[in-house]
Design an enzyme around this catalytic site. Sequence first.
Site, PDB file in Angstrom:
ATOM      1  N   ARG A  39       0.820  -1.216   0.000  1.00  0.00           N
ATOM      2  CA  ARG A  39       0.000   0.000   0.000  1.00  0.00           C
ATOM      3  C   ARG A  39       0.858   1.273   0.000  1.00  0.00           C
ATOM      4  O   ARG A  39       0.609   2.218  -0.714  1.00  0.00           O
ATOM      5  CB  ARG A  39      -0.879  -0.045   1.246  1.00  0.00           C
ATOM      6  CG  ARG A  39      -1.888   1.030   1.355  1.00  0.00           C
ATOM      7  CD  ARG A  39      -2.758   0.751   2.544  1.00  0.00           C
ATOM      8  NE  ARG A  39      -3.477  -0.506   2.355  1.00  0.00           N
ATOM      9  CZ  ARG A  39      -4.785  -0.630   2.483  1.00  0.00           C
ATOM     10  NH1 ARG A  39      -5.496   0.401   2.816  1.00  0.00           N
ATOM     11  NH2 ARG A  39      -5.382  -1.779   2.292  1.00  0.00           N
ATOM     12  N   ARG A 120      -4.765 -10.355  10.377  1.00  0.00           N
ATOM     13  CA  ARG A 120      -3.905 -10.054   9.229  1.00  0.00           C
ATOM     14  C   ARG A 120      -2.448 -10.163   9.609  1.00  0.00           C
ATOM     15  O   ARG A 120      -2.081  -9.964  10.765  1.00  0.00           O
ATOM     16  CB  ARG A 120      -4.147  -8.621   8.753  1.00  0.00           C
ATOM     17  CG  ARG A 120      -5.554  -8.343   8.405  1.00  0.00           C
ATOM     18  CD  ARG A 120      -5.880  -6.869   8.479  1.00  0.00           C
ATOM     19  NE  ARG A 120      -5.311  -6.112   7.377  1.00  0.00           N
ATOM     20  CZ  ARG A 120      -5.594  -4.844   7.134  1.00  0.00           C
ATOM     21  NH1 ARG A 120      -6.437  -4.189   7.903  1.00  0.00           N
ATOM     22  NH2 ARG A 120      -5.040  -4.212   6.143  1.00  0.00           N
ATOM     23  N   TYR A 152      -1.356 -13.762  -0.581  1.00  0.00           N
ATOM     24  CA  TYR A 152      -0.724 -13.304  -1.825  1.00  0.00           C
ATOM     25  C   TYR A 152       0.595 -12.618  -1.520  1.00  0.00           C
ATOM     26  O   TYR A 152       0.810 -12.124  -0.413  1.00  0.00           O
ATOM     27  CB  TYR A 152      -1.647 -12.371  -2.631  1.00  0.00           C
ATOM     28  CG  TYR A 152      -2.248 -11.221  -1.864  1.00  0.00           C
ATOM     29  CD1 TYR A 152      -1.623  -9.980  -1.798  1.00  0.00           C
ATOM     30  CD2 TYR A 152      -3.476 -11.373  -1.220  1.00  0.00           C
ATOM     31  CE1 TYR A 152      -2.193  -8.920  -1.108  1.00  0.00           C
ATOM     32  CE2 TYR A 152      -4.063 -10.312  -0.514  1.00  0.00           C
ATOM     33  CZ  TYR A 152      -3.408  -9.100  -0.463  1.00  0.00           C
ATOM     34  OH  TYR A 152      -3.974  -8.056   0.225  1.00  0.00           O
ATOM     35  N   ASP A 233     -14.034   4.889   0.179  1.00  0.00           N
ATOM     36  CA  ASP A 233     -14.709   4.189   1.273  1.00  0.00           C
ATOM     37  C   ASP A 233     -15.767   5.044   1.959  1.00  0.00           C
ATOM     38  O   ASP A 233     -16.693   4.506   2.555  1.00  0.00           O
ATOM     39  CB  ASP A 233     -13.678   3.725   2.319  1.00  0.00           C
ATOM     40  CG  ASP A 233     -13.046   2.389   1.945  1.00  0.00           C
ATOM     41  OD1 ASP A 233     -13.209   1.959   0.787  1.00  0.00           O
ATOM     42  OD2 ASP A 233     -12.383   1.782   2.816  1.00  0.00           O
ATOM     43  N   ALA A 246     -10.345  -0.463  -3.034  1.00  0.00           N
ATOM     44  CA  ALA A 246      -9.504   0.666  -3.442  1.00  0.00           C
ATOM     45  C   ALA A 246      -9.679   0.928  -4.936  1.00  0.00           C
ATOM     46  O   ALA A 246      -9.689   2.077  -5.383  1.00  0.00           O
ATOM     47  CB  ALA A 246      -8.045   0.383  -3.110  1.00  0.00           C
TER      48      ALA A 246
HETATM   49  C1  LIG Z   1      -8.503  -6.323   5.182  1.00  0.00           C
HETATM   50  C2  LIG Z   1      -8.698  -5.467   3.963  1.00  0.00           C
HETATM   51  C3  LIG Z   1      -8.113  -5.846   2.754  1.00  0.00           C
HETATM   52  C4  LIG Z   1      -8.295  -5.073   1.615  1.00  0.00           C
HETATM   53  N1  LIG Z   1      -7.723  -5.469   0.443  1.00  0.00           N
HETATM   54  C5  LIG Z   1      -7.926  -4.738  -0.671  1.00  0.00           C
HETATM   55  C6  LIG Z   1      -7.361  -5.139  -1.914  1.00  0.00           C
HETATM   56  O1  LIG Z   1      -6.664  -6.144  -2.001  1.00  0.00           O
HETATM   57  N2  LIG Z   1      -7.616  -4.365  -3.018  1.00  0.00           N
HETATM   58  C7  LIG Z   1      -8.386  -3.245  -2.963  1.00  0.00           C
HETATM   59  O2  LIG Z   1      -8.609  -2.596  -4.007  1.00  0.00           O
HETATM   60  N3  LIG Z   1      -8.919  -2.836  -1.791  1.00  0.00           N
HETATM   61  C8  LIG Z   1      -8.704  -3.548  -0.648  1.00  0.00           C
HETATM   62  N4  LIG Z   1      -9.248  -3.137   0.527  1.00  0.00           N
HETATM   63  C9  LIG Z   1     -10.033  -1.893   0.550  1.00  0.00           C
HETATM   64  C10 LIG Z   1      -9.142  -0.656   0.585  1.00  0.00           C
HETATM   65  O3  LIG Z   1      -8.224  -0.755   1.659  1.00  0.00           O
HETATM   66  C11 LIG Z   1     -10.020   0.579   0.764  1.00  0.00           C
HETATM   67  O4  LIG Z   1     -11.083   0.543  -0.156  1.00  0.00           O
HETATM   68  C12 LIG Z   1      -9.220   1.862   0.523  1.00  0.00           C
HETATM   69  O5  LIG Z   1      -8.124   1.944   1.393  1.00  0.00           O
HETATM   70  C13 LIG Z   1     -10.108   3.085   0.752  1.00  0.00           C
HETATM   71  O6  LIG Z   1      -9.395   4.241   0.461  1.00  0.00           O
HETATM   72  P1  LIG Z   1      -9.992   5.655   0.847  1.00  0.00           P
HETATM   73  O7  LIG Z   1      -8.955   6.628   0.411  1.00  0.00           O
HETATM   74  O8  LIG Z   1     -11.367   5.805   0.361  1.00  0.00           O
HETATM   75  O9  LIG Z   1     -10.103   5.647   2.438  1.00  0.00           O
HETATM   76  P2  LIG Z   1      -8.942   5.547   3.517  1.00  0.00           P
HETATM   77  O10 LIG Z   1      -7.790   4.771   2.981  1.00  0.00           O
HETATM   78  O11 LIG Z   1      -9.600   5.076   4.768  1.00  0.00           O
HETATM   79  O12 LIG Z   1      -8.446   7.051   3.701  1.00  0.00           O
HETATM   80  C14 LIG Z   1      -9.245   8.005   4.365  1.00  0.00           C
HETATM   81  C15 LIG Z   1      -8.341   9.145   4.796  1.00  0.00           C
HETATM   82  O13 LIG Z   1      -9.154  10.209   5.317  1.00  0.00           O
HETATM   83  C16 LIG Z   1      -8.580  10.657   6.531  1.00  0.00           C
HETATM   84  N5  LIG Z   1      -9.683  11.205   7.365  1.00  0.00           N
HETATM   85  C17 LIG Z   1     -10.661  10.549   8.019  1.00  0.00           C
HETATM   86  N6  LIG Z   1     -11.482  11.386   8.644  1.00  0.00           N
HETATM   87  C18 LIG Z   1     -11.017  12.638   8.382  1.00  0.00           C
HETATM   88  C19 LIG Z   1     -11.443  13.950   8.758  1.00  0.00           C
HETATM   89  N7  LIG Z   1     -12.529  14.146   9.517  1.00  0.00           N
HETATM   90  N8  LIG Z   1     -10.715  15.016   8.325  1.00  0.00           N
HETATM   91  C20 LIG Z   1      -9.629  14.844   7.535  1.00  0.00           C
HETATM   92  N9  LIG Z   1      -9.179  13.632   7.138  1.00  0.00           N
HETATM   93  C21 LIG Z   1      -9.867  12.537   7.567  1.00  0.00           C
HETATM   94  C22 LIG Z   1      -7.949   9.426   7.153  1.00  0.00           C
HETATM   95  O14 LIG Z   1      -6.953   9.807   8.072  1.00  0.00           O
HETATM   96  C23 LIG Z   1      -7.367   8.750   5.909  1.00  0.00           C
HETATM   97  O15 LIG Z   1      -6.111   9.259   5.597  1.00  0.00           O
HETATM   98  C24 LIG Z   1      -9.068  -3.885   1.681  1.00  0.00           C
HETATM   99  C25 LIG Z   1      -9.655  -3.499   2.899  1.00  0.00           C
HETATM  100  C26 LIG Z   1      -9.476  -4.289   4.028  1.00  0.00           C
HETATM  101  C27 LIG Z   1     -10.105  -3.857   5.330  1.00  0.00           C
END
Ligand SMILES: Cc1cc2nc3c(=O)[nH]c(=O)nc-3n(C[C@H](O)[C@H](O)[C@H](O)COP(=O)(O)OP(=O)(O)OC[C@H]3O[C@@H](n4cnc5c(N)ncnc54)[C@H](O)[C@@H]3O)c2cc1C
Length: 354
Positions: A39, A120, A152, A233, A246
């Site tokens: 990541r 994990r 993996y 997310d 992601a």
């Molecule tokens: C066990 C597991 C395995 C996974 N494996 C995969 C995979 O193999 N392939 C894949 O595509 N996806 C996978 N995913 C899903 C993937 O991790 C998520 O979909 C992705 O990380 C979401 O990205 P995001 O940027 O939307 O949210 P996040 O990565 O959660 O980022 C959100 C950001 O917003 C910030 N934030 C939160 N609240 C506030 C606030 N109020 N003010 C300012 N900043 C804030 C946080 O600090 C963070 O930096 C997996 C998930 C899990 C749980």
Amino acid sequence: MARQVCLGPPKLRPQKCLSLSIHVKASYRSGTNAEQAHRRAVLEIMNKYISIQKVRFSKTVVGVQQHPGKVILKFADGGTAEASILVGADGIKSTVRKHVLGPLYTSQVEPVYGNSYCYRGMIPISEAKEIFGNLTDVAKMYVGEKRCCVTYMISKGEQFNFLLCALDDKPWGLKNSVSQKISHGAMMADFEGPEVDERFRRLLREARPVKWGFLHHRYTSTYYRDRVVLLGDSAHVSLPFQAAGAGQGLEDSLILSNLLARIYHAPDQGAALAPYISAGLVAYDAIRRPRAQKQLERAYEMSHMLHFQHPETGKTLDKIASKLQRQWFDWIWFHDLNADIDAAFHKIYEALNA
Ligand SMILES: Cc1cc2nc3c(=O)[nH]c(=O)nc-3n(C[C@H](O)[C@H](O)[C@H](O)COP(=O)(O)OP(=O)(O)OC[C@H]3O[C@@H](n4cnc5c(N)ncnc54)[C@H](O)[C@@H]3O)c2cc1C
């Protein structure tokens, strides 16, 4: 633990046990050159494209207000910021989601428990090979009664990533956290029983004793409200069984960035921009929400399949394998995103010329 629990590739299992190893990614289709990355490595690559002058770190959004023509953000440090449009990509515990869905769809704000959790871990590939031999070579899913395992390689094959998952019949007890530290013994007890191949327990010993609950936004009636829109997310957190969460967030970004560019370059500016913003966010919602929510639903369905709870496939390995290997992932992996961008532009055009 149920009678016929067994996690293990065919050669390792006792005759009557049900078990399976499926090559889900790397061997899915010849010509599909899938590679898993760490990541942090992916983030570092993406950071290169962001102009650092435009980024503010250590800012936590605590409030969002919409006014005619602008959005005002309030930060935890007392600061504020103004914008024409706010894109909330603030993850599973999104503050922005509360603003978007709270007034009309209050029950949809919080993610709901998907009745499963995981442990994990990541170990050097040399250690993994000691446990799994050449089964480490490609991504694998091992299925079993109420438990499953996903493994993996990442970081160009130097590290071995694994998830050991379990189905849960109890509610997720924690309101504000998706993870819970437990004792090593309690973690090991989850994979006890003569039916579980010892190799999975060896792997589990290397995991951190933290239970990660799988939550998802099962129902989301809209991804935007006026000038505030959700991405990643915050819009559609999903169970991880299709490894696509992601990826869906990146698809959101692709479509939305194209729409924002179109809005930015609109001939009318200032207050006259409002119809463009409205048309753009309607188009984003129309294109992205059905697809991202479908991913989420299918990930939930897949969870049932991998844990032997699916009404169609049950415990029959051939049925599970054939369902997963026959086009299950095609619509995710081989989708025409350029066509989505065109469709979104078309929707803007239609809305503005109605
Ligand atoms: C066990 C597991 C395995 C996974 N494996 C995969 C995979 O193999 N392939 C894949 O595509 N996806 C996978 N995913 C899903 C993937 O991790 C998520 O979909 C992705 O990380 C979401 O990205 P995001 O940027 O939307 O949210 P996040 O990565 O959660 O980022 C959100 C950001 O917003 C910030 N934030 C939160 N609240 C506030 C606030 N109020 N003010 C300012 N900043 C804030 C946080 O600090 C963070 O930096 C997996 C998930 C899990 C749980």
